[in-house]
Design an enzyme around this catalytic site. Sequence first.
Site, PDB file in Angstrom:
ATOM      1  N   GLU A  36       1.846  12.280   1.106  1.00 36.59           N
ATOM      2  CA  GLU A  36       1.991  13.492   0.309  1.00 36.59           C
ATOM      3  C   GLU A  36       3.322  13.621  -0.426  1.00 36.59           C
ATOM      4  OE1 GLU A  36      -0.646  16.681   2.628  1.00 36.59           O
ATOM      5  OE2 GLU A  36       0.085  14.990   3.770  1.00 36.59           O
ATOM      6  N   THR A  61       0.832  -1.204   0.000  1.00 35.66           N
ATOM      7  CA  THR A  61       0.000   0.000   0.000  1.00 35.66           C
ATOM      8  C   THR A  61       0.871   1.261   0.000  1.00 35.66           C
ATOM      9  OG1 THR A  61      -0.235  -0.204   2.393  1.00 35.66           O
ATOM     10  CG2 THR A  61      -2.019  -1.085   1.055  1.00 35.66           C
TER      11      THR A  61
END
Lengths: 325, 716
Positions: free
Chosen positions: B682, B611
């Site tokens: 991010e 992930t």
Amino acid sequence: MIPFDYRRATDAEAAVDLVHGHPGATFLGGGTNLVDRMKLGVSEPEMLVDVSRLPYDTVEPLPGGGVRIGSAVPNSDLAAHPLIREQYPVLSQALLAGASGQLRNLATTGGNLLQRTRCVYFQDVTTPCNKREPGSGCSARGGYTRQHAILGASQACVATHPSDMAVALAMLDATVQVQGPDGSRKIPVAELHRLPGDEPERDTVLGQADLITAVDLPELAMATRSTYRKVRDRASYAFALVSVAAALDVADGTVRQARIAFGGLAHKPWRAARAEETLRGAPATEEAFRAAAEAELAEATPLADNAFKVPMSRNTLVSVLRDLA
Amino acid sequence: MRVSPRNSPAFGTEAAAVETGGTSLAAVAPAETAPAEVAPERLGASRERLDGPAKVTGTAPYAYEHPVEEPAYLHPVQATIARGRVTSIDTGAAEAVPGVLAVLTHTNAPRLADTEDAELAVLQSDAVAFRGQFVAAVVAETPESARHAADLVRVGYGEQPHEVELGPEGGTPAARTDHGDLEAAMASAAVVLDRTYTTPMQHNNPMEPHTTIAQWTADGLTLHESTQGVYSVRSVVAPVFGLDPEQVQVFAPHVGGGFGSKGLPHAPLVLTALAAQRSGGRPVKFAVTRQQMFALTGHRTPTSQRIRLAADDRGRLSAIGHDALEHTARIKEFSEGSSTASGIMYAAPNRRITQRLVPRDVPVTSWMRAPGHCPGMHVLETAMDEMAQACGVDPVEFRIRNEPELDPLSGKPFSSRNLVACLREGARRFDWQRRDPAAGVRREGDWLVGTGVAASTYPTHVFPGSSARIRYEGGRYAVFIGAADLGTGAWTALAQIAAEALEVPFEVVDPHIGSTEFPTATVAGGSTGITSWGSAIVQAATSFRDQYGTQPPEGAEAEGATQPNPDAERFSMHAFGAQFAEVRVHADTGEIRVPRMLGVFAAGRIVNARTARSQLIGGMTMGLSMALHEHSVLDSRFGHVVNHDFAGYHIAAHADVDSIEAAWIDEHDPHVNPMGTKGIGEIGIVGAAAAVGNAAYHATGVRVRDLPLTPEKFLR
Ligand SMILES: Cc1cc2nc3c(=O)[nH]c(=O)nc-3n(C[C@H](O)[C@H](O)[C@H](O)COP(=O)(O)OP(=O)(O)OC[C@H]3O[C@@H](n4cnc5c(N)ncnc54)[C@H](O)[C@@H]3O)c2cc1C
Ligand code: SF4
């Protein structure tokens, strides 16, 4: 979106009658453009007459040569059809360059031809637009005009026609079979769409109850090596900034005949008659291709955001012809 | 004997794909002593998403799909002026539409208890502060009748002049840092660069739009909400409606992306809850349309940024100046903070960093993936490329040469900083040493070819205030925390963290997230989700083992909360990365393609290789999209974004995305938090667009200083 009535026509005449008798009625193909416009409030038909199930869903050779495409043939089937892929590759390529797989499965030949402009102001009922509301003004002038026309526009409207398929059809000299209240008639694709002039609300020469039943492609030997090149902001799934449909007949280094149409430059598929004329009998060289492109674009009138379309369409045409020669 | 899942062939394959991070952890696995059947979890394993099967079978309930009894549907009416007042509203025709239950306007809408946050003060006055603001709403039996009736509401306006455009000048100072003397350094340096760059307004466009189901009961307000934090919703919404926090129940088990736009509640949520006060107790459903999102759910400000760099003739920086100009909505101030990262990236004795804000009649700006760092690092890293060129130094080497030893701003040591390792590893994998530095000289067929590099960074934070509960039942450990999974993999990663902290196999942990029924969790934002929630889970696990040992009784339960980190004051904490891109630009048409991107990151410990990779390549893809496409076109005459749909606002399509590889170096940081994680949500977007732009320059010799990199900018 307003409430509306839905009818399914059983044959062409019944469909035409239904729409003819009802000023708020309109034909429905795959719905991929019309239903979007209804949701946005851009189009508010009171009755939809579904013509997508009429028996115009085949692609067949015409007895005297050429091919007839039924108006209900899905774009994906048309693009994949062997007759089209072999004899008119430009059409297959143009279709596959448009929209997405899912949309092409639904979109019909008739609906594709009559899809309306993607001008952002046309699609936004909170801004003035002469095409949507005649006389209200053109918001594109002085606004966001990256996608707009550089050829054949008017003071009233600078929109472009978004169809890729129509560009290929115009280049091929296809004709549209129309069934209207007064019977049937034929219209060359190149004359189907209008320039905006003072009546931008009229995209085409068709009347409200004119039903497209088929598109005929003429027999055309040079079309077997025709090609479609689309330049867009994304690698896929974007409308053309500029596109070129072309076929070239060259013998001994000399152009015998060129067929060229531009997309993304005008209110209609732009058959480049001047460029074709310039090329007739000219040497098949980069200089001649460039001269032809420049002849066609000499009268281009770019707007604030789309001056790039002049060099972009010139370069694209030169590059396409270079590949075809 | 059963084989530990970490040693299974499937794991080996995945580990190879992500290399360093996965491989090194896999290497330690065989040394573990496996208890009875399955080995206890170790972070870094490549786990499939626990929520995967539900998602691919379409059974994972998103907010709008939650089954409720007798729902009513809402459709709003939006202002068609950018500034002024509503002078009249005619709702007669709308009310006459069959199925319409209520039409709300500022004259009849229920009053809110707290209207201090002007974005949330929905239908509380006649003032219009931006085009697209809610001025009315229809509640009806069906979505169609609500939409139809909304079109029939006639609104009269008293229009006032508006201003939406961000010019190159103006604004009020929002922040300023000065070290040394920038001007003097610029005046005396061998090489200087002084350039202004712009990035356009951009909109977060998660696949799932913002959706709400609101229902009032005797106990208060129940919300099914597409949100990045159920507790953020509760804490913001409760005072607005004059409720105690406990009276607001929020559920968000699955969220279809947010990218910051669902970090804090926006006006649509308040409108839906208001409307549900007029629906006779029926739940009210509202899914914001794609077009409406461009006015109502936040956006990234356009920026104009001036960069000044000074260097000696060996490419050592003596000064860094970064002045950022951003817009903010007049009704709610928000600073993107574009120049922030220039404080810590490179060594230079002289530095000035400023931020200015220009209030405009625009919808509220808000978080969008890597606020500040994304546009700010884009321009800094573009300028660094220009400066490397000007100094005649290779751009990888140029960055390495200017690596600071300490945080240049605070003077503190970095808890860990591996930018140089990322640059070197990336350069090795990308075959950088064979790169010809000359720009605009490589051609393959019709395509001009180039490569580029840029650095990435993102600060490492832990938000205080999360807690978790662990309960043992039937041989399994249930972990409760009101966290959110936006498609990031949080369901799975949190289970892994709990399993490791409890020293049990992954398979016996059942996570429960996305509800205010579970202990408090902070927002999934600022790349803090895993670090903050995970810290609470580790604390709960420690407390559980302290209380019950390894043989807990049935029903044993323990709680834990994120603890203050004593190291937070001593160290400067950031993740770093290096991004590489190959770009092709068509010589005739200017079309631009990106056949290859590589990101190498140093982001602390990686919890779930699978992930994590998906988060990083997702960020890089969004950076690619920013580089090539994303641009909200604000029409200054009307005051709204005119390309407000996916036909007009382009996001990278599949065909734009070719090979994107993300890797990470092994980084052990004992200071950041108990797990050693730094957050990866991010950093993938940061610097990605600059790498693409720098490669486009290398391909063509054309330097584009205004995003996006559309074809006409390369046309000759
Ligand atoms: C996201 C998106 C991207 C797209 N991208 C592209 C692109 O890149 N290139 C491109 O070319 N197109 C693109 N399209 C447009 C697409 O090709 C058209 O929507 C489609 O071809 C319309 O066909 P349809 O059958 O669905 O038409 P409909 O939506 O059913 O109808 C369109 C119009 O034609 C009329 N009509 C339909 N059939 C007939 C008939 N037989 N006789 C008379 N009138 C008729 C209808 O009244 C209506 O006004 C895109 C569309 C979408 C939504
Ligand atoms: S260009 Fe045509 S379609 Fe667009 S706003 Fe002007 S009139 Fe309307």
